[in-house]
Design a protein around this motif. Sequence first.
Motif, mmCIF file in Angstrom:
data_model
loop_
_atom_site.group_PDB
_atom_site.id
_atom_site.type_symbol
_atom_site.label_atom_id
_atom_site.label_comp_id
_atom_site.label_asym_id
_atom_site.label_seq_id
_atom_site.Cartn_x
_atom_site.Cartn_y
_atom_site.Cartn_z
ATOM 1 N N ILE A 75 -2.295 -56.870 49.081
ATOM 2 C CA ILE A 75 -3.684 -57.303 49.235
ATOM 3 C C ILE A 75 -4.580 -56.213 48.667
ATOM 4 O O ILE A 75 -4.500 -55.058 49.072
ATOM 5 N N GLU A 76 -5.432 -56.581 47.725
ATOM 6 C CA GLU A 76 -6.328 -55.611 47.108
ATOM 7 C C GLU A 76 -7.792 -55.851 47.455
ATOM 8 O O GLU A 76 -8.576 -54.918 47.490
ATOM 9 N N GLN A 77 -8.153 -57.107 47.656
ATOM 10 C CA GLN A 77 -9.532 -57.428 48.024
ATOM 11 C C GLN A 77 -9.510 -58.275 49.289
ATOM 12 O O GLN A 77 -8.679 -59.170 49.421
ATOM 13 N N TRP A 78 -10.453 -58.021 50.190
ATOM 14 C CA TRP A 78 -10.508 -58.770 51.437
ATOM 15 C C TRP A 78 -11.911 -58.716 52.014
ATOM 16 O O TRP A 78 -12.719 -57.858 51.661
ATOM 17 N N MET A 79 -12.188 -59.649 52.879
ATOM 18 C CA MET A 79 -13.374 -59.614 53.722
ATOM 19 C C MET A 79 -13.018 -60.328 55.015
ATOM 20 O O MET A 79 -12.193 -61.238 55.027
ATOM 21 N N SER A 80 -13.583 -59.885 56.114
ATOM 22 C CA SER A 80 -13.377 -60.554 57.390
ATOM 23 C C SER A 80 -14.743 -60.749 58.034
ATOM 24 O O SER A 80 -15.729 -60.140 57.618
ATOM 25 N N TRP A 81 -14.793 -61.638 59.004
ATOM 26 C CA TRP A 81 -16.073 -61.914 59.637
ATOM 27 C C TRP A 81 -15.877 -62.280 61.094
ATOM 28 O O TRP A 81 -14.798 -62.610 61.544
ATOM 29 N N LEU A 118 -22.344 -85.346 55.262
ATOM 30 C CA LEU A 118 -21.232 -84.389 55.275
ATOM 31 C C LEU A 118 -20.073 -84.976 54.483
ATOM 32 O O LEU A 118 -19.588 -86.057 54.806
ATOM 33 N N PRO A 119 -19.617 -84.281 53.433
ATOM 34 C CA PRO A 119 -18.487 -84.794 52.655
ATOM 35 C C PRO A 119 -17.195 -84.738 53.470
ATOM 36 O O PRO A 119 -17.073 -83.936 54.398
ATOM 37 N N SER A 120 -16.247 -85.566 53.103
ATOM 38 C CA SER A 120 -14.973 -85.592 53.828
ATOM 39 C C SER A 120 -14.069 -84.428 53.421
ATOM 40 O O SER A 120 -13.159 -84.068 54.164
ATOM 41 N N ALA A 121 -14.291 -83.841 52.248
ATOM 42 C CA ALA A 121 -13.455 -82.731 51.790
ATOM 43 C C ALA A 121 -14.330 -81.664 51.133
ATOM 44 O O ALA A 121 -15.385 -81.969 50.594
ATOM 45 N N THR A 122 -13.885 -80.413 51.204
ATOM 46 C CA THR A 122 -14.581 -79.299 50.556
ATOM 47 C C THR A 122 -13.599 -78.583 49.638
ATOM 48 O O THR A 122 -12.391 -78.789 49.714
ATOM 49 N N MET A 123 -14.131 -77.692 48.803
ATOM 50 C CA MET A 123 -13.285 -76.957 47.854
ATOM 51 C C MET A 123 -12.260 -76.065 48.540
ATOM 52 O O MET A 123 -11.212 -75.766 47.982
ATOM 53 N N SER A 124 -12.564 -75.637 49.748
ATOM 54 C CA SER A 124 -11.645 -74.751 50.457
ATOM 55 C C SER A 124 -10.641 -75.506 51.317
ATOM 56 O O SER A 124 -9.714 -74.905 51.847
ATOM 57 N N GLY A 125 -10.861 -76.806 51.486
ATOM 58 C CA GLY A 125 -10.008 -77.573 52.383
ATOM 59 C C GLY A 125 -10.498 -77.543 53.817
ATOM 60 O O GLY A 125 -9.907 -78.161 54.691
ATOM 61 N N ALA A 126 -11.585 -76.844 54.086
ATOM 62 C CA ALA A 126 -12.150 -76.745 55.432
ATOM 63 C C ALA A 126 -13.070 -77.930 55.713
ATOM 64 O O ALA A 126 -13.563 -78.572 54.785
ATOM 65 N N PRO A 127 -13.333 -78.203 56.985
ATOM 66 C CA PRO A 127 -14.335 -79.218 57.316
ATOM 67 C C PRO A 127 -15.697 -78.826 56.736
ATOM 68 O O PRO A 127 -15.971 -77.639 56.513
ATOM 69 N N ALA A 128 -16.560 -79.816 56.527
ATOM 70 C CA ALA A 128 -17.869 -79.571 55.917
ATOM 71 C C ALA A 128 -18.817 -78.814 56.838
ATOM 72 O O ALA A 128 -19.718 -78.117 56.369
ATOM 73 N N ALA A 129 -18.632 -78.945 58.138
ATOM 74 C CA ALA A 129 -19.476 -78.234 59.110
ATOM 75 C C ALA A 129 -18.549 -77.639 60.162
ATOM 76 O O ALA A 129 -17.785 -78.369 60.802
ATOM 77 N N LEU A 130 -18.606 -76.319 60.316
ATOM 78 C CA LEU A 130 -17.683 -75.711 61.275
ATOM 79 C C LEU A 130 -18.208 -74.404 61.837
ATOM 80 O O LEU A 130 -19.048 -73.741 61.245
ATOM 81 N N TRP A 131 -17.689 -74.094 63.013
ATOM 82 C CA TRP A 131 -17.893 -72.806 63.674
ATOM 83 C C TRP A 131 -16.610 -72.018 63.462
ATOM 84 O O TRP A 131 -15.512 -72.518 63.749
ATOM 85 N N ALA A 132 -16.724 -70.824 62.880
ATOM 86 C CA ALA A 132 -15.564 -69.968 62.620
ATOM 87 C C ALA A 132 -15.799 -68.634 63.330
ATOM 88 O O ALA A 132 -16.402 -67.724 62.764
ATOM 89 N N PRO A 133 -15.354 -68.502 64.576
ATOM 90 C CA PRO A 133 -15.622 -67.273 65.300
ATOM 91 C C PRO A 133 -15.036 -66.026 64.667
ATOM 92 O O PRO A 133 -15.577 -64.945 64.833
ATOM 93 N N CYS A 134 -13.926 -66.178 63.916
ATOM 94 C CA CYS A 134 -13.381 -65.036 63.184
ATOM 95 C C CYS A 134 -12.470 -65.529 62.075
ATOM 96 O O CYS A 134 -11.960 -66.643 62.123
ATOM 97 N N GLY A 135 -12.324 -64.705 61.056
ATOM 98 C CA GLY A 135 -11.452 -65.086 59.960
ATOM 99 C C GLY A 135 -11.399 -64.019 58.894
ATOM 100 O O GLY A 135 -12.055 -62.970 58.999
ATOM 101 N N ILE A 136 -10.578 -64.298 57.875
ATOM 102 C CA ILE A 136 -10.409 -63.356 56.781
ATOM 103 C C ILE A 136 -10.121 -64.121 55.498
ATOM 104 O O ILE A 136 -9.475 -65.167 55.512
ATOM 105 N N TYR A 137 -10.667 -63.626 54.390
ATOM 106 C CA TYR A 137 -10.288 -64.060 53.038
ATOM 107 C C TYR A 137 -9.575 -62.856 52.426
ATOM 108 O O TYR A 137 -10.039 -61.716 52.563
ATOM 109 N N ALA A 138 -8.473 -63.109 51.738
ATOM 110 C CA ALA A 138 -7.734 -62.009 51.114
ATOM 111 C C ALA A 138 -7.127 -62.464 49.816
ATOM 112 O O ALA A 138 -6.759 -63.618 49.658
ATOM 113 N N ARG A 139 -7.046 -61.542 48.843
ATOM 114 C CA ARG A 139 -6.382 -61.833 47.557
ATOM 115 C C ARG A 139 -5.788 -60.555 46.988
ATOM 116 O O ARG A 139 -6.090 -59.490 47.400
#
Length: 188
Positions: free
Chosen positions: A3-9, A167-188
């Motif tokens: 993993i070289e790039q990441w962000m968390s929230w 609200l669309p049924s699908a998004t580019m990330s595969g996530a719901p169109a409206a959501l609460w994300a208390p924590c998470g990470i993107y990594a590549r």
Amino acid sequence: MAIEQWMSWEGGVDLMALTADNADGQMPNIMLHVARMVHTPVGSAPAGMVLWQPDPAAMPQIAGFVSSNREVGAYFGPNIFEGTPFENAPVLEATIEISNDAQSASARVTIGEMVFESHLSNIGELQLINRAIGEGGNMMPFTQQGLEGAAQTATLKVNGEDVPLILPSATMSGAPAALWAPCGIYAR
């Protein structure tokens, strides 16, 4: 894979929608993905991304990464979104306020004279997600992990005026169109 790039929230409120006059559109013309606190290798601050294109046939009025810390906002494009249309998006100074309870979450994002207020309600149970690149509808160039609860309803006000949403049924990330994300990470 190293993993070289990441962000968390923590405290993420995400809304991807179409305005009512864009009902036949293929791409959402509204996106507010913001978090109470985002952590990156260059620092931490409230941050996210905003797309506001009220006229789907015109250029967006606002499109870019938002943060109270310019260095944190500038990290996203070349490090997380490299190879996407967001790679060279500008960084806009913003104030981001997040609130939530067990069934709802809200975000207030102020960018100059513009104030965006999203409210998500009827949030379902939190789900543990793990979206690999190219799996589960994830068209983004990073893996995603975290907790998400899909919202059944979403509202948006821009400068105090209600904006009718679809609200669309699908998004580019595969996530719901409206959501609460208390924590998470993107990594590549």
